[in-house]
Design an enzyme around this catalytic site. Structure first.
Site, PDB file in Angstrom:
ATOM      1  N   SER C  24      25.773   7.823 -23.510  1.00 35.10           N
ATOM      2  CA  SER C  24      25.060   6.710 -24.141  1.00 35.10           C
ATOM      3  C   SER C  24      24.261   7.153 -25.358  1.00 35.10           C
ATOM      4  CB  SER C  24      24.106   6.093 -23.118  1.00 35.10           C
ATOM      5  OG  SER C  24      23.360   5.074 -23.728  1.00 35.10           O
ATOM      6  N   GLY C  75      14.565   5.412 -30.422  1.00 37.99           N
ATOM      7  CA  GLY C  75      13.704   4.341 -29.946  1.00 37.99           C
ATOM      8  C   GLY C  75      14.486   3.157 -29.411  1.00 37.99           C
ATOM      9  N   ASN C 130      18.883   3.488 -17.441  1.00 36.61           N
ATOM     10  CA  ASN C 130      18.058   4.533 -18.051  1.00 36.61           C
ATOM     11  C   ASN C 130      16.621   4.381 -17.561  1.00 36.61           C
ATOM     12  OD1 ASN C 130      16.605   6.230 -19.665  1.00 36.61           O
ATOM     13  ND2 ASN C 130      17.308   5.363 -21.606  1.00 36.61           N
ATOM     14  N   CYS C 133      12.480   5.578 -19.545  1.00 36.07           N
ATOM     15  CA  CYS C 133      11.655   4.846 -20.501  1.00 36.07           C
ATOM     16  C   CYS C 133      10.226   4.761 -19.994  1.00 36.07           C
ATOM     17  CB  CYS C 133      12.165   3.416 -20.657  1.00 36.07           C
ATOM     18  SG  CYS C 133      13.916   3.360 -20.900  1.00 36.07           S
TER      19      CYS C 133
HETATM   20  C1  LIG Z   1      20.991  10.068 -30.691  1.00 35.09           C
HETATM   21  C2  LIG Z   1      20.932   9.922 -29.198  1.00 35.09           C
HETATM   22  C3  LIG Z   1      20.718   8.672 -28.630  1.00 35.09           C
HETATM   23  C4  LIG Z   1      20.651   8.526 -27.256  1.00 35.09           C
HETATM   24  N1  LIG Z   1      20.468   7.278 -26.724  1.00 35.09           N
HETATM   25  C5  LIG Z   1      20.417   7.130 -25.369  1.00 35.09           C
HETATM   26  C6  LIG Z   1      20.269   5.839 -24.781  1.00 35.09           C
HETATM   27  O1  LIG Z   1      20.200   4.836 -25.473  1.00 35.09           O
HETATM   28  N2  LIG Z   1      20.189   5.760 -23.433  1.00 35.09           N
HETATM   29  C7  LIG Z   1      20.277   6.857 -22.622  1.00 35.09           C
HETATM   30  O2  LIG Z   1      20.213   6.742 -21.413  1.00 35.09           O
HETATM   31  N3  LIG Z   1      20.471   8.086 -23.156  1.00 35.09           N
HETATM   32  C8  LIG Z   1      20.537   8.244 -24.501  1.00 35.09           C
HETATM   33  N4  LIG Z   1      20.728   9.504 -25.035  1.00 35.09           N
HETATM   34  C9  LIG Z   1      20.878  10.659 -24.142  1.00 35.09           C
HETATM   35  C10 LIG Z   1      22.350  11.051 -23.982  1.00 35.09           C
HETATM   36  O3  LIG Z   1      23.091  10.010 -23.413  1.00 35.09           O
HETATM   37  C11 LIG Z   1      22.475  12.320 -23.114  1.00 35.09           C
HETATM   38  O4  LIG Z   1      21.962  12.055 -21.838  1.00 35.09           O
HETATM   39  C12 LIG Z   1      21.733  13.494 -23.696  1.00 35.09           C
HETATM   40  O5  LIG Z   1      21.840  13.501 -25.093  1.00 35.09           O
HETATM   41  C13 LIG Z   1      22.249  14.840 -23.159  1.00 35.09           C
HETATM   42  O6  LIG Z   1      23.588  15.053 -23.487  1.00 35.09           O
HETATM   43  P1  LIG Z   1      24.077  15.901 -24.781  1.00 35.09           P
HETATM   44  O7  LIG Z   1      23.279  17.175 -24.762  1.00 35.09           O
HETATM   45  O8  LIG Z   1      25.535  16.090 -24.575  1.00 35.09           O
HETATM   46  O9  LIG Z   1      23.753  15.069 -25.971  1.00 35.09           O
HETATM   47  C14 LIG Z   1      20.797   9.656 -26.422  1.00 35.09           C
HETATM   48  C15 LIG Z   1      21.019  10.911 -26.991  1.00 35.09           C
HETATM   49  C16 LIG Z   1      21.090  11.054 -28.360  1.00 35.09           C
HETATM   50  C17 LIG Z   1      21.325  12.428 -28.935  1.00 35.09           C
END
Ligand SMILES: Cc1cc2nc3c(=O)[nH]c(=O)nc-3n(C[C@H](O)[C@H](O)[C@H](O)COP(=O)(O)O)c2cc1C
Ligand SMILES: Cc1cc2nc3c(=O)[nH]c(=O)nc-3n(C[C@H](O)[C@H](O)[C@H](O)COP(=O)(O)OP(=O)(O)OC[C@H]3O[C@@H](n4cnc5c(N)ncnc54)[C@H](O)[C@@H]3O)c2cc1C
Ligand SMILES: Cc1cc2nc3c(=O)[nH]c(=O)nc-3n(C[C@H](O)[C@H](O)[C@H](O)COP(=O)(O)OP(=O)(O)OC[C@H]3O[C@@H](n4cnc5c(N)ncnc54)[C@H](O)[C@@H]3O)c2cc1C
Ligand SMILES: Cc1cc2nc3c(=O)[nH]c(=O)nc-3n(C[C@H](O)[C@H](O)[C@H](O)COP(=O)(O)O)c2cc1C
Ligand code: FES
Ligand code: FES
Lengths: 306, 274, 306, 274
Positions: C24, C75, C130, C133
């Site tokens: 996500s 955000g 999620n 928050c």
């Molecule tokens: C730019 C960005 C936006 C993200 N937005 C969300 C989100 O909206 N909801 C959520 O649960 N996690 C969000 N995440 C977390 C990711 O889904 C993931 O759990 C986290 O980045 C770890 O994985 P990675 O190291 O492969 O990025 C976001 C991560 C990034 C980098």
């Protein structure tokens, strides 16, 4: 205007020439790096974690490199207070650099014991209390994991020493500010953080954990942004000084932690990559202060503008 | 200090950090390489069995140095012999003449010299031949060397030993050079004829299995033996305790000592194998 | 013996062709990467976090690169359920790939609301909740920070949907196993972790936080060993399936998380570095299974040997 | 979809990931460089104002690509013009002819062509000249170009505009080339004489301060203007929302749209500056 800035800090009574120490467990007991750098240049030396009695630590492998970091599970091997005092303190006393002893136990009693014994050793400037160790009496969760058990250990240790007492907090807690407040109220003179972040590496070829201990702690540049955040939260929560560490590799990393609230910083993993890194960081902070026309390193602490 | 348990002798290491220029790189086989460095301060102090701790400049996201035995010293220059086994040594193999590399050394305690009447017997597996070849050169008199590997590609430095008039025994697992089998097999056969003689001193470096077997032989027959251990390392100077080895102490106790600082060479009889 | 291994997994009723999803917030709502990779190849798509009503997110800067990672504070900007359903779901329904919607709120009521609304949207395979928050009613500490508030949110959400409900846990808790157990008991069908680790970056030249939001979350290779450890602890604590994520960049990273206990994995930050990375990871897992003579990817889950 | 707010026109981007060979690197000044890539599939689609997202191969510990405007297209090749400003562009400057580099593109929406009777007026600051020089080449007819920078070193591509017979106005902050002052100063002076005329269409790319000033002028005088924004980017394709810009929508609402996908070129009147 290019005067030499004042680099000294007074850390809860420990006078340091500059705010840069070496972190516990990454610098042995002092002699190991003495051929390579002048120990008198350092702000302070924090020695490898000591327990009341000798401890054998974990089986090998104990360390594995990961991306921008390493995961270690040394398991706190150490010769105990008596041999430490006998074999290393005479060497350390020759230097004009404060020695902070990192101490640990697996029960409140063991913490009391190690602190009491260290209190009697000549030449120790302060005690850093590692409260990230598993509480063997209460299911193996670390003492620092919740405010109650942290308070118990610190209050007990407090009664056994008049030396500056510096609990070292684990990073994996949901509210570091609340923990830090309790730590302050329990009698701590300063707080140091962060310890390594619990982590694990698996060898996919064998499907076995790489470390004999299965889990270990992540350190190095990978964790630096996490350290900055936790130091900032801690600084906002307490009045006692904060020692910041986690991933410091260049002077800017140290400066970031100081801006976030650290009065002093400790360099860990980076010593392995470059044994002279702490000397370079001291020079780098000095350079930065000159560039910024700052007279005194202490003005950096908590200078974050929002 | 823990340092007192190093073994027969104890050198206080004089170590340096040096930024060295790469003078030459050489491909011995697809897997084995040598690299020659302009490195005067380390070269001046180096003894056989000591090692250097290399920061591989083009290795991304690295935090740890890599340890390599000192293979040759010639005036201002230092050579290493290495095998490509992982990401670090792979990156090393891409380094070119003229580039710079940062190294610490010489680290650890080298091989003690044999008694002046003893015949040195070296046992090498794979890149373990590097420090032993250096030892042979410094010894000033020939002895017997056993070299083992998986295939003939793993049998290195034979020219060096020949030039020094050593008696050479080779074993490879697939029989592509020397006898087919393990180096310990040919060592055993040789030993069988000499086991009741004294006057030999063993030096071994190679994979753990081989070292353990050699240790057992040395202890069983009461020969003096020096074993150079290979452990994953962090600091390389004794500060992190990543590389410890269980060792029998003089007072009969067992202690975990540091291979990097208290070793990497230990007396065979002291090593406690798991 | 080199038969093509069975790559499919059944994740609490969601049938996936293979265990590799996109995480996500790193893959938009689907169309963004559709030119570059075939969305039908993916195990599932987890879309950017949605709230009941549209949300503007934080000011810029929202993202900064750090060593082996990045820190973001987007955000949670999103167009709300109604516009998401209208503008993106018709596109997503064209693909034969399950769509998991990441949902969030700032109060229990907002969580209930978003889940209820999503429950009525056609074509959604599951809801990832999620719970990292901040709880605006109770001082801004995240819902997932303690088992009690996590339980409240999940129980409330559970009542509003029959879709698979997958709470996503924050990494900075002292006892992830205890949290996971409570999450399971509150009615979760699966658990996903890890979300980003709270972090902060300061521009030393200006002494200001780099991100407008001051703090953000660390993701990328830097956090992978932490994710492996937390997935393993979670897998030991619960019976429901675990979705592992955090720093997956190559197939071996995904395999490590599966050996630690994940039934499926999600690729996040690595999409930014290489948009085709998830396709490569799927192939890499297949290769690995062949090499290891394993018939079925599901046999990897929790296959750690001690 | 958010994509509908892109501005006058909306191209559905056809993007590619391409592994391109470096054909040439050139040092324009100490800070500015060009790099020429063999990159047929992206070159074939590229329009002025679009950009590519580069994975810098020798950049250690990196997770993010770097965005660069397309500067020139010649058959199969693509040129970029860049300024060394940080660690990524520094690493780029060390790349050599013959190496490979991975890029995504073309990304975003380019500059809409001006009405056929309108005189194109380009305003460039620093490396902002890159997409505008490409636009001038594609326009097929000359217009007026304003170029600004700190010193004469920041005034680039003047040869290109001369060859195409453009009217050139230069300003530098230290007066080392053209007028001393900001590009907006000379633009204002020029504008003063024409402000009540129509028939001009403005294109601007450069630092935010300059863009904001140009936007204000365009809006005030009712000239149509196209502004190419420069925001820090993550994904480059619209997935991460790192690069948003507040924009006035047709229905009067304000929305945060993605510079990478919905831009980087926006109509001057829509941009809401902080
Ligand atoms: C730019 C960005 C936006 C993200 N937005 C969300 C989100 O909206 N909801 C959520 O649960 N996690 C969000 N995440 C977390 C990711 O889904 C993931 O759990 C986290 O980045 C770890 O994985 P990675 O190291 O492969 O990025 C976001 C991560 C990034 C980098
Ligand atoms: C005292 C000593 C002397 C050595 N001398 C030589 C030599 O002369 N020639 C030679 O080819 N090799 C030698 N080695 C082994 C050499 O250090 C490793 O092959 C090398 O570190 C592998 O690095 P890598 O990144 O390619 O492997 P990877 O497996 O990718 O490395 C991952 C990590 O494990 C460590 N590691 C992996 N294998 C070994 C190993 N066998 N020993 C120690 N650490 C290891 C690496 O240093 C690194 O930290 C010596 C080791 C020691 C301890
Ligand atoms: C659409 C677009 C087109 C661009 N075209 C050009 C061009 O043709 N020539 C040119 O020289 N530069 C151009 N830039 C700016 C260029 O992307 C940055 O100079 C570059 O990313 C800096 O990287 P760095 O690692 O050297 O800088 P660092 O400051 O070390 O980078 C740190 C991070 O910030 C980002 N960043 C820093 N400055 C900028 C910036 N000005 N814009 C966007 N991201 C930034 C980097 O991408 C990186 O993620 C363009 C930017 C955008 C958004
Ligand atoms: C090999 C190693 C051993 C450590 N031993 C201890 C220890 O004994 N006691 C302690 O409190 N912290 C110990 N630490 C944690 C460090 O002191 C430091 O808090 C942590 O590594 C983060 O800093 P860094 O990223 O600069 O290494 C150890 C860290 C490493 C890498
Ligand atoms: S490698 Fe650190 S003690 Fe040996
Ligand atoms: S850079 Fe990711 S949305 Fe623009």
């Amino acid at each position: 205007m290019n005067k030499i800035p004042d680099m000294s800090v007074d850390l809860c009574g420990i006078h340091m020439k500059n705010p840069v120490m070496v972190a516990s467990g990454t610098f042995g007991y002092g002699p190991e790096y003495a051929d390579l750098i002048d120990l008198n240049i350092l702000g302070a030396i924090v020695v490898k974690g000591i327990s009341a009695e000798p401890w054998a630590g974990n089986e090998l492998p104990r360390m594995v490199e990961v991306r921008s970091g390493l995961v270690n599970a040394i398991g706190l091997q150490n010769p105990g207070v008596r041999r430490f005092a006998l074999e290393y303190m005479p060497f350390l006393r020759r230097y004009d650099t404060p020695v902070i002893v990192n101490a640990w136990g697996r029960s409140v009693q063991e913490y009391e014991e190690v602190v009491a014994r260290l209190n009697d050793v000549e030449g120790i400037a302060g005690i850093e209390l590692n409260i990230s160790c598993p509480n063997i009496k209460e299911g193996g969760i670390s003492f620092g994991a919740n405010p109650e058990s942290a308070a118990k250990v610190i209050s007990a240790a407090r009664k056994r020493t008049s030396l500056p007492l510096i609990p070292k907090l684990p990073p994996s807690v949901s509210d570091i500010g609340a923990l830090a407040k309790v730590v302050e109220e329990s009698g701590a003179d300063a707080i140091s953080l962060i310890n390594t972040i619990p982590a694990m590496v698996i060898d996919v070829a064998t499907r076995r954990p790489v470390l004999a201990n299965i889990v270990g702690g992540l350190s190095g540049p990978a964790i630096h942004p996490v350290a900055v955040k936790l130091v900032w939260e801690t600084w906002k929560a307490v009045k006692i000084p904060v020692i910041g560490m986690g991933g410091i590799t260049v002077a800017l990393d140290a400066i970031e932690l100081m801006i976030a609230g650290a009065l002093a910083v400790a360099v860990g993993t980076a010593n392995f990559t470059d044994p002279s890194v702490s000397v370079k960081i001291i020079k780098g902070i000095e350079e930065y202060l000159k560039q910024q026309n700052m007279r005194c390193v202490r003005d950096l602490t908590g200078s974050l503008k929002n | 200090m823990l340092d007192r348990f190093a073994g027969k002798h104890h050198t206080v290491p004089v170590m340096n950090i040096e930024q060295a220029r790469i003078l030459r790189v050489e491909e011995l086989t697809t897997e084995y390489r040598t690299i020659v460095l302009d490195c005067p301060s380390i070269a001046a102090e180096a003894e056989p069995g000591q090692f250097v701790h290399l920061l591989i400049p083009n290795l991304q996201e690295a935090t740890l140095r890599r340890p390599f035995s000192i293979f040759k010293v010639d005036n201002q220059t230092l050579s290493l012999l290495y095998k490509i086994v992982g990401r670090g040594t792979h990156a090393m193999s891409l380094l070119e003449k003229g580039g710079m590399i940062n190294l610490m050394g010489p680290l650890g305690n080298g091989f003690p010299m044999p008694d002046k009447d003893a015949v040195p017997v070296l046992v090498a597996g794979g890149y373990g031949v590097a420090p032993l070849s250096f030892l042979a050169e410094r010894l000033g008199r020939p002895g017997t060397v056993f070299v083992g590997g998986a295939t003939s590609d793993d049998i290195l430095c034979m020219g060096e030993f020949e030039k020094l008039n050593w008696e050479i025994h080779i074993a490879t697992e697939n029989g592509s050079a020397g006898e087919k089998g393990l180096v310990t097999d040919i060592f055993d056969a040789w030993l069988e004829e000499r086991k009741n003689q004294g006057g030999h001193e063993i030096y071994a470096c190679g994979p753990d299995g081989m070292l353990k077997a050699i240790c057992e032989r040395a202890v069983k027959h009461g020969w003096r033996g020096w074993i150079s251990l290979d452990k994953h390392m962090g600091c390389g100077v004794g500060a992190c305790l990543a590389c410890v080895q269980k060792l029998k102490m003089d007072d009969g106790t067992v202690e975990r000592v540091r291979v990097c600082r208290d070793g990497p060479v230990f007396e065979a009889g002291r090593i406690i194998w798991n």
